[in-house]
Design a protein around this motif. Structure first.
Motif, PDB file in Angstrom:
ATOM      1  N   CYS A 140       0.802  -1.198  -0.103  1.00 42.63           N
ATOM      2  CA  CYS A 140      -0.179  -0.119   0.210  1.00 42.63           C
ATOM      3  C   CYS A 140       0.784   1.245  -0.301  1.00 42.63           C
ATOM      4  O   CYS A 140       0.490   2.403  -0.556  1.00 42.63           O
ATOM      5  CB  CYS A 140      -1.149   0.026   1.232  1.00 42.63           C
ATOM      6  N   ALA A 141       2.136   1.176   0.649  1.00 46.08           N
ATOM      7  CA  ALA A 141       2.905   2.495   0.777  1.00 46.08           C
ATOM      8  C   ALA A 141       3.511   2.806  -0.669  1.00 46.08           C
ATOM      9  O   ALA A 141       3.761   4.006  -1.149  1.00 46.08           O
ATOM     10  CB  ALA A 141       3.975   2.176   1.745  1.00 46.08           C
ATOM     11  N   ILE A 142       3.839   1.446  -1.317  1.00 50.30           N
ATOM     12  CA  ILE A 142       4.170   2.009  -2.666  1.00 50.30           C
ATOM     13  C   ILE A 142       3.375   2.245  -3.928  1.00 50.30           C
ATOM     14  O   ILE A 142       3.669   3.118  -4.676  1.00 50.30           O
ATOM     15  CB  ILE A 142       5.138   0.464  -3.020  1.00 50.30           C
ATOM     16  N   THR A 143       2.015   1.437  -3.704  1.00 52.95           N
ATOM     17  CA  THR A 143       1.288   1.708  -4.832  1.00 52.95           C
ATOM     18  C   THR A 143       0.025   3.063  -4.248  1.00 52.95           C
ATOM     19  O   THR A 143      -0.397   3.656  -4.996  1.00 52.95           O
ATOM     20  CB  THR A 143       0.392   0.528  -5.002  1.00 52.95           C
ATOM     21  N   GLY A 144       0.154   3.311  -3.054  1.00 50.86           N
ATOM     22  CA  GLY A 144      -0.817   4.228  -2.551  1.00 50.86           C
ATOM     23  C   GLY A 144      -2.304   3.578  -2.421  1.00 50.86           C
ATOM     24  O   GLY A 144      -3.309   4.445  -2.135  1.00 50.86           O
ATOM     25  N   PHE A 145      -2.345   2.107  -2.554  1.00 52.26           N
ATOM     26  CA  PHE A 145      -3.713   1.673  -2.796  1.00 52.26           C
ATOM     27  C   PHE A 145      -4.360   1.380  -1.129  1.00 52.26           C
ATOM     28  O   PHE A 145      -4.504   0.037  -0.912  1.00 52.26           O
ATOM     29  CB  PHE A 145      -3.863   0.476  -3.386  1.00 52.26           C
ATOM     30  N   TRP A 146      -4.487   2.219  -0.328  1.00 53.41           N
ATOM     31  CA  TRP A 146      -4.748   2.167   0.922  1.00 53.41           C
ATOM     32  C   TRP A 146      -6.302   1.663   1.193  1.00 53.41           C
ATOM     33  O   TRP A 146      -6.567   1.022   2.217  1.00 53.41           O
ATOM     34  CB  TRP A 146      -4.494   3.124   1.918  1.00 53.41           C
ATOM     35  N   GLU A 147      -6.975   1.908   0.358  1.00 52.22           N
ATOM     36  CA  GLU A 147      -8.546   1.817   0.230  1.00 52.22           C
ATOM     37  C   GLU A 147      -8.565   0.066   0.250  1.00 52.22           C
ATOM     38  O   GLU A 147      -9.597  -0.175   0.762  1.00 52.22           O
ATOM     39  CB  GLU A 147      -9.277   2.437  -1.068  1.00 52.22           C
ATOM     40  N   TRP A 149      -7.708  -1.993   2.182  1.00 53.59           N
ATOM     41  CA  TRP A 149      -8.030  -2.304   3.511  1.00 53.59           C
ATOM     42  C   TRP A 149      -9.401  -2.668   4.154  1.00 53.59           C
ATOM     43  O   TRP A 149      -9.607  -3.188   4.854  1.00 53.59           O
ATOM     44  CB  TRP A 149      -7.265  -1.408   4.646  1.00 53.59           C
ATOM     45  N   ALA A 150     -10.228  -2.175   2.973  1.00 55.65           N
ATOM     46  CA  ALA A 150     -11.748  -2.118   3.264  1.00 55.65           C
ATOM     47  C   ALA A 150     -12.057  -3.663   2.885  1.00 55.65           C
ATOM     48  O   ALA A 150     -13.163  -4.204   3.539  1.00 55.65           O
ATOM     49  CB  ALA A 150     -12.509  -1.302   2.395  1.00 55.65           C
ATOM     50  N   VAL A 151     -11.091  -4.574   2.262  1.00 53.31           N
ATOM     51  CA  VAL A 151     -11.456  -5.860   1.871  1.00 53.31           C
ATOM     52  C   VAL A 151     -10.400  -6.707   2.833  1.00 53.31           C
ATOM     53  O   VAL A 151     -10.725  -7.800   3.159  1.00 53.31           O
ATOM     54  CB  VAL A 151     -11.351  -5.940   0.397  1.00 53.31           C
ATOM     55  N   LEU A 152      -9.069  -6.157   2.529  1.00 53.69           N
ATOM     56  CA  LEU A 152      -7.825  -7.029   3.085  1.00 53.69           C
ATOM     57  C   LEU A 152      -7.779  -7.032   4.455  1.00 53.69           C
ATOM     58  O   LEU A 152      -6.734  -7.441   5.089  1.00 53.69           O
ATOM     59  CB  LEU A 152      -6.874  -6.640   2.205  1.00 53.69           C
ATOM     60  N   TRP A 153      -8.639  -6.440   5.387  1.00 55.44           N
ATOM     61  CA  TRP A 153      -8.445  -6.585   6.809  1.00 55.44           C
ATOM     62  C   TRP A 153      -8.654  -8.016   7.158  1.00 55.44           C
ATOM     63  O   TRP A 153      -8.107  -8.205   8.221  1.00 55.44           O
ATOM     64  CB  TRP A 153      -9.697  -5.693   7.336  1.00 55.44           C
TER      65      TRP A 153
END
Length: 208
Positions: A140-147, A149-153
């Motif tokens: 996520c830090a590299i790609t910026g796809f922090w969203e 986490w809504a699924v991958l929690w």
């Protein structure tokens, strides 16, 4: 044991001195400004040395399984020193926004090495949890796809489940193995459920 530690300390200090000498002499040869590339930028080597003092004893001192626990604080400190050195030498402090998850990942690796060295199988539980979170955070830090986490929690119960499966298999415990299967199953159900919810949400928002 004290003799081995003193030898390791001496080796670390010698390596630090050699690195500082090469850095101080090599920069002017390349025609760069020593003021900008001052030796003071090597101060993170002190942090690396501290991490090395914790990580190296378990590797060189045999017959003392308890020393394996030093991997847990040692690897994160060593990783911190490495990132600080990179940031300081190249004056690139923004690198922390990309590489900070390495601290979480190194903690997981520390628990893993401690489990292998001490043969305490339960240390695999935090190793799996920190390792899985560190890998996902780094992505996520590299790609910026922090969203995502809504699924991958669901990686939390999955990591616990995998850890219990390994522990259960090692201890030949049907109960622990069953707990691992249940946690992995819950993770799969959660992943499918959250994916379906997000898909429906996207579908309805598209209609409106």
């Amino acid at each position: 044991m004290q003799k081995e530690i003193l030898i390791l300390l001496g080796i670390i200090l010698v390596l630090m001195g050699i690195a500082a000498m090469i850095f101080s002499l090599g920069i002017p040869v390349l025609g760069l400004s020593l003021w900008f590339w001052g030796a003071w930028r090597l101060w993170p080597l002190l942090v690396i040395a501290l991490g090395a003092l914790l990580v190296l004893p378990p590797l060189f001192v045999r017959g003392r399984p308890g020393l394996g626990l030093l991997f847990i604080p040692g690897l994160p400190i060593l990783t911190t020193g490495g990132i600080l050195l990179l940031a300081s030498v190249f004056n690139w402090w923004a690198v922390w926004s990309w590489l900070w998850p390495q601290l979480v990942l190194s903690l997981g690796v520390g628990f893993l090495l401690a489990a292998l060295y001490t043969r305490v199988i339960w240390l695999l539980v935090p190793a799996f949890v920190f390792g899985a979170n560190g890998l996902l955070m780094q992505f996520c830090a590299i790609t910026g796809f922090w969203e995502i986490w809504a699924v991958l929690w669901t990686i939390e119960p999955l990591a616990l489940g995998l850890a219990f499966l390994v522990v259960g298999a090692k201890k030949q415990s049907a109960g622990l193995f069953l707990v691992g299967i249940i946690l992995c199953g819950l993770a799969a159900i959660g992943l499918i459920g959250m994916t379906a919810v997000l898909a429906l949400s996207t579908f309805w928002s598209g209609l409106w």
